[in-house]
Design a protein around this motif. Structure first.
Motif, PDB file in Angstrom:
ATOM      1  N   ARG A  79     -14.354 -44.697  10.421  1.00  0.00           N
ATOM      2  CA  ARG A  79     -12.921 -45.093  10.229  1.00  0.00           C
ATOM      3  C   ARG A  79     -12.234 -44.378  11.417  1.00  0.00           C
ATOM      4  N   VAL A  80     -11.304 -45.353  11.801  1.00  0.00           N
ATOM      5  CA  VAL A  80     -10.398 -44.710  12.723  1.00  0.00           C
ATOM      6  C   VAL A  80      -8.923 -45.444  12.377  1.00  0.00           C
ATOM      7  N   PHE A  81      -7.822 -44.436  12.137  1.00  0.00           N
ATOM      8  CA  PHE A  81      -6.779 -44.577  11.384  1.00  0.00           C
ATOM      9  C   PHE A  81      -5.782 -43.538  11.925  1.00  0.00           C
ATOM     10  N   SER A  82      -4.338 -43.840  11.757  1.00  0.00           N
ATOM     11  CA  SER A  82      -3.330 -43.065  12.182  1.00  0.00           C
ATOM     12  C   SER A  82      -2.512 -42.583  10.798  1.00  0.00           C
ATOM     13  N   ALA A  83      -2.847 -41.240  10.774  1.00  0.00           N
ATOM     14  CA  ALA A  83      -1.992 -40.735   9.571  1.00  0.00           C
ATOM     15  C   ALA A  83      -0.436 -40.225   9.750  1.00  0.00           C
ATOM     16  N   ARG A  84      -0.258 -40.053  11.174  1.00  0.00           N
ATOM     17  CA  ARG A  84       1.058 -39.681  11.646  1.00  0.00           C
ATOM     18  C   ARG A  84       1.413 -40.098  12.924  1.00  0.00           C
ATOM     19  N   PRO A  85       2.545 -40.461  13.175  1.00  0.00           N
ATOM     20  CA  PRO A  85       2.836 -40.932  14.427  1.00  0.00           C
ATOM     21  C   PRO A  85       2.306 -40.074  15.591  1.00  0.00           C
ATOM     22  N   GLY A  86       1.807 -40.889  16.615  1.00  0.00           N
ATOM     23  CA  GLY A  86       1.368 -40.088  17.895  1.00  0.00           C
ATOM     24  C   GLY A  86      -0.002 -39.343  17.923  1.00  0.00           C
ATOM     25  N   PHE A  87      -0.603 -39.573  16.673  1.00  0.00           N
ATOM     26  CA  PHE A  87      -1.916 -38.858  16.449  1.00  0.00           C
ATOM     27  C   PHE A  87      -2.975 -40.142  15.889  1.00  0.00           C
ATOM     28  N   ALA A  88      -4.201 -39.911  16.055  1.00  0.00           N
ATOM     29  CA  ALA A  88      -5.154 -41.008  15.745  1.00  0.00           C
ATOM     30  C   ALA A  88      -6.530 -40.019  14.860  1.00  0.00           C
ATOM     31  N   THR A  89      -6.929 -40.496  13.733  1.00  0.00           N
ATOM     32  CA  THR A  89      -7.950 -39.798  12.901  1.00  0.00           C
ATOM     33  C   THR A  89      -9.231 -40.543  13.120  1.00  0.00           C
ATOM     34  N   VAL A  90     -10.192 -39.880  13.600  1.00  0.00           N
ATOM     35  CA  VAL A  90     -11.520 -40.526  13.608  1.00  0.00           C
ATOM     36  C   VAL A  90     -12.462 -39.523  12.583  1.00  0.00           C
ATOM     37  N   ALA A  91     -13.120 -40.643  11.681  1.00  0.00           N
ATOM     38  CA  ALA A  91     -13.931 -40.046  10.555  1.00  0.00           C
ATOM     39  C   ALA A  91     -15.026 -40.748  10.446  1.00  0.00           C
ATOM     40  N   VAL A  92     -16.307 -39.990  10.395  1.00  0.00           N
ATOM     41  CA  VAL A  92     -17.592 -40.426  10.100  1.00  0.00           C
ATOM     42  C   VAL A  92     -18.235 -39.899   8.609  1.00  0.00           C
ATOM     43  N   LEU A  93     -18.383 -40.998   7.963  1.00  0.00           N
ATOM     44  CA  LEU A  93     -18.722 -40.649   6.395  1.00  0.00           C
ATOM     45  C   LEU A  93     -20.320 -40.952   5.946  1.00  0.00           C
ATOM     46  N   ASP A  94     -20.944 -40.288   5.508  1.00  0.00           N
ATOM     47  CA  ASP A  94     -22.291 -40.624   5.005  1.00  0.00           C
ATOM     48  C   ASP A  94     -22.297 -40.358   3.552  1.00  0.00           C
ATOM     49  N   ASP A  95     -23.351 -41.045   2.709  1.00  0.00           N
ATOM     50  CA  ASP A  95     -23.612 -40.836   1.056  1.00  0.00           C
ATOM     51  C   ASP A  95     -24.766 -40.130   1.105  1.00  0.00           C
ATOM     52  N   GLY A  96     -25.206 -39.031   1.981  1.00  0.00           N
ATOM     53  CA  GLY A  96     -26.508 -38.243   1.738  1.00  0.00           C
ATOM     54  C   GLY A  96     -26.228 -37.518   0.761  1.00  0.00           C
ATOM     55  N   ILE A  97     -27.279 -36.325   0.727  1.00  0.00           N
ATOM     56  CA  ILE A  97     -27.317 -35.566  -0.171  1.00  0.00           C
ATOM     57  C   ILE A  97     -25.970 -34.381  -0.157  1.00  0.00           C
ATOM     58  N   GLY A  98     -25.374 -34.173   0.875  1.00  0.00           N
ATOM     59  CA  GLY A  98     -24.274 -33.478   1.012  1.00  0.00           C
ATOM     60  C   GLY A  98     -24.707 -31.712   1.019  1.00  0.00           C
ATOM     61  N   MET A  99     -23.955 -30.882   1.230  1.00  0.00           N
ATOM     62  CA  MET A  99     -24.079 -29.645   1.271  1.00  0.00           C
ATOM     63  C   MET A  99     -23.307 -28.638   0.302  1.00  0.00           C
ATOM     64  N   ASP A 100     -23.745 -27.702  -0.139  1.00  0.00           N
ATOM     65  CA  ASP A 100     -22.836 -26.831  -0.895  1.00  0.00           C
ATOM     66  C   ASP A 100     -22.013 -25.850  -0.253  1.00  0.00           C
ATOM     67  N   GLY A 101     -21.205 -24.867  -0.485  1.00  0.00           N
ATOM     68  CA  GLY A 101     -20.341 -24.231   0.179  1.00  0.00           C
ATOM     69  C   GLY A 101     -20.952 -23.346   1.260  1.00  0.00           C
ATOM     70  N   GLU A 102     -22.069 -22.553   0.856  1.00  0.00           N
ATOM     71  CA  GLU A 102     -22.764 -21.635   1.494  1.00  0.00           C
ATOM     72  C   GLU A 102     -23.360 -22.172   2.844  1.00  0.00           C
ATOM     73  N   THR A 103     -24.054 -23.418   2.590  1.00  0.00           N
ATOM     74  CA  THR A 103     -24.455 -24.098   3.757  1.00  0.00           C
ATOM     75  C   THR A 103     -23.620 -24.715   4.772  1.00  0.00           C
ATOM     76  N   LEU A 104     -22.246 -25.293   4.304  1.00  0.00           N
ATOM     77  CA  LEU A 104     -21.084 -25.663   5.024  1.00  0.00           C
ATOM     78  C   LEU A 104     -20.695 -24.414   5.787  1.00  0.00           C
ATOM     79  N   ALA A 105     -20.543 -23.228   5.230  1.00  0.00           N
ATOM     80  CA  ALA A 105     -19.993 -22.340   5.890  1.00  0.00           C
ATOM     81  C   ALA A 105     -20.975 -21.844   7.186  1.00  0.00           C
ATOM     82  N   LYS A 106     -22.179 -21.691   6.968  1.00  0.00           N
ATOM     83  CA  LYS A 106     -23.120 -21.409   7.979  1.00  0.00           C
ATOM     84  C   LYS A 106     -22.975 -22.540   8.892  1.00  0.00           C
ATOM     85  N   LEU A 107     -22.711 -23.893   8.582  1.00  0.00           N
ATOM     86  CA  LEU A 107     -22.881 -24.980   9.824  1.00  0.00           C
ATOM     87  C   LEU A 107     -21.688 -24.762  10.558  1.00  0.00           C
TER      88      LEU A 107
END
Length: 599
Positions: free
Chosen positions: A504-532
């Motif tokens: 997804r590519v969209f603009s949430a506020r003037p002068g900026f663009a947000t690029v987001a990549v989403l997947d529907d995989g198994i995800g991560m818990d908080g500890e794994t995300l912090a290590k990453l």
């Protein structure tokens, strides 16, 4: 051949620094003096002309005031005539159909003489009834000898005097008509008063000024409302030509004249004063001679000073040139210091600088020689390195056409996607096109997904949702594809069933663009995300199995490099993930203003 050689030698001798300084300074002073002379000449000419115009303007105002006074005198006198009780009495009888007697009309002669005695300009007065009979002078002339336009002008004035212009029957007089209103009959029309005024009456110049034209270079011209000359110091045709012209300058024959115009509101006449332009600027010739003499003296003095200065500058340089010329035949050699020869500080410093330059150049010759050898070897290796990608692209192109001939369209498209992907990646590795558009990045990510589709078959689906207005925004090259690759390898591949990737590519506020990549995989818990996140910030992955940390760390460093201000506000890579839900990786970039460029 020898003749041409001699000419070239002569040209070189002429094109010396001394001659250049001499010619340059000479041309400069000539231009400066010429500009100053022209400027002064022009300014003084304007001042003289303005002074002359101011003088004749004042004269014209005085003459116009005198003209208005004469016209008002006639107006006042005719007002007394039309209001005279005896004149009113006779015209009332005429209106009441009671003809006046001859003796009564004779009495008008005494009335007219009494009033005409107060003005030397009136040559005659005439009184008419409304039925075109003349009461005075004593004859039966009809008013029809006056034009209908003149009568209409008198009627339009409604009792005020109407100045008609030159009398058609008497060119030496000016004609004026006034309608007579009867006081005893509620100011109803009762007749007309016709006034003949001598043309000389309006002459504004004194007799002694007219008798000596050498003392008076000004000419006066008085014209009526139809541009017919009444009083003129020039011939009739020239006067009509001047009255027809406009502007502050008029031409009479071959002579240019300054013209100042005044308008008389009393009679709607034009008063024009003329002065020859030469008379207005007759003092300019003296100024012109003075300017020429000043320019000549200044130029001659400057030439002498320039010659002396150029000799002082070039003579030490010529001595230094002779010393340096001897080094051409024996290589770069030091020039012996001779302080008695170079007496100026600048030339002596030039000698020392040359010696330092010779020493330094001798040291650099060997370095340059070695660098040339190294550069030749490097260019050869670079040429060889360029052959390999070229061979790869030709091979992929051959695969593509082979599959097309065998009607393997799906595989052919995959090969085509690989070719585009390699060209995009290899071009980035070569340092070409550091910045691309979001559209280019999304097309590259789509080619990668198309290749991955061959591996995962029906297990991989993807969707690209981008704001059309943001597709031309600049973005660093190869910034989105590593995130898409991470989503496929760690999201879709980790699922047992089908998986999807969304960009997804969209603009949430003037002068900026947000690029987001989403997947529907198994995800991560908080500890794994912090290590990453720690590995991304540190630049090294603790799980190098699939290189996710290295790729995303590279993206994070590039984002901070290209968007430092944005990163300070908490941007860069932002990762959200929950077990069993999937992972979202997003970052925010700035959009330059319209017409702006990335450096």
């Amino acid at each position: 051949m020898r003749k041409w050689t001699d000419r070239l030698i002569n040209l070189r001798e002429i094109n010396t620094l001394r001659n250049q300084i001499f010619v340059g300074f000479t041309l400069t002073i000539i231009l400066v003096l010429t500009f100053a002379g022209v400027f002064i000449y022009g300014e003084v000419s304007v001042l003289l002309r303005q002074s002359a115009e101011k003088h004749i303007q004042q004269t014209a105002i005085q003459a116009n005031g005198r003209l208005d006074a004469l016209l008002k005198q006639i107006d006042s006198l005719t007002t007394q005539v039309v209001a005279d009780s005896y004149v009113q009495k006779l015209l009332v009888k005429e209106v009441q159909q009671m003809p006046t007697k001859f003796s009564e009309r004779q009495s008008l002669l005494q009335v007219a003489n009494n009033y005409m005695a107060f003005s030397s300009g009136i040559s005659s007065l005439e009184i008419y009834t409304l039925d075109n009979r003349r009461l005075f002078p004593l004859d039966d002339s009809s008013i029809n000898r006056i034009s209908e336009e003149a009568l209409a002008a008198a009627d339009g004035k409604k009792g005020r005097i109407a100045w008609i212009g030159i009398d058609p029957r008497s060119p030496d007089s000016v004609l004026a008509i006034r309608r007579i209103h009867l006081l005893d009959l509620s100011y109803s029309p009762g007749g007309y008063l016709v006034v003949h005024v001598n043309r000389d009456y309006f002459d504004m110049y004194e007799p002694e000024a007219k008798s000596d034209p050498s003392k008076n270079r000004e000419f006066m011209l008085l014209g009526d409302s139809d541009d017919n000359p009444i009083i003129s110091d020039i011939d009739h045709e020239a006067a009509r030509s001047v009255l027809a012209q406009t502007g502050s300058t008029v031409t009479i024959g071959q002579e240019r004249m300054l013209a100042v115009r005044q308008h008389s509101d009393v009679a709607d006449w034009k008063l024009v004063l003329l002065m020859p332009v030469e008379s207005a600027t007759e003092g300019i010739s003296v100024l012109q001679t003075a300017i020429y003499v000043s320019i000549g003296i200044a130029a001659f003095a400057f030439l002498l000073l320039t010659l002396l200065l150029s000799t002082m500058i070039t003579r030490p340089i010529q001595r230094l040139m002779r010393s340096m010329r001897s080094a051409r035949f024996g290589g770069l050699r030091l020039i012996p210091a001779d302080r008695n020869r170079f007496r100026t500080l600048e030339i002596d410093e030039l000698n020392n600088t040359y010696n330092q330059m010779v020493t330094h150049m001798n040291e650099l010759i060997q370095v340059v020689y070695e660098k040339e050898i190294t550069q030749s070897r490097t260019e050869l290796k670079a040429l060889q390195a360029q052959i390999n990608p070229h061979f790869l692209f030709n091979t992929l192109e051959a695969f593509y056409w082979s599959l097309e001939e065998k009607e393997e369209s799906e595989l052919a498209q995959v090969i085509l996607a690989m070719s585009g992907l390699f060209r995009y990646v290899i071009g980035s590795a070569a340092g070409n096109d550091e910045w691309v558009t979001i559209r280019d990045e999304l097309e590259h990510a789509q080619r990668y997904l198309q290749i991955m589709k061959m591996r995962f078959v029906n297990r991989l689906t993807w969707n690209i949702d981008a704001d059309e207005a943001l597709l031309q925004a600049p973005i660093p090259k190869l910034i989105i594809q590593p995130l898409v690759e991470n989503a496929v390898l760690h999201g879709v591949e980790s699922r047992i069933g089908p998986g999807s990737v969304t960009i997804r590519v969209f603009s949430a506020r003037p002068g900026f663009a947000t690029v987001a990549v989403l997947d529907d995989g198994i995800g991560m818990d908080g500890e794994t995300l912090a290590k990453l996140m720690h590995s991304i910030e540190g630049g090294f992955s603790k799980n190098p199995k699939k290189g996710a940390g290295v790729a995303m760390s590279n993206v994070q460093r590039r984002l901070k490099l290209y968007y430092p201000n944005t990163a300070e506000r908490g941007s860069g890579l932002q990762i959200e993930s929950k077990p069993g839900v999937g992972t979202t990786v997003r970052f925010e970039i700035t959009i330059p203003a319209e017409g702006g460029e990335r450096s």
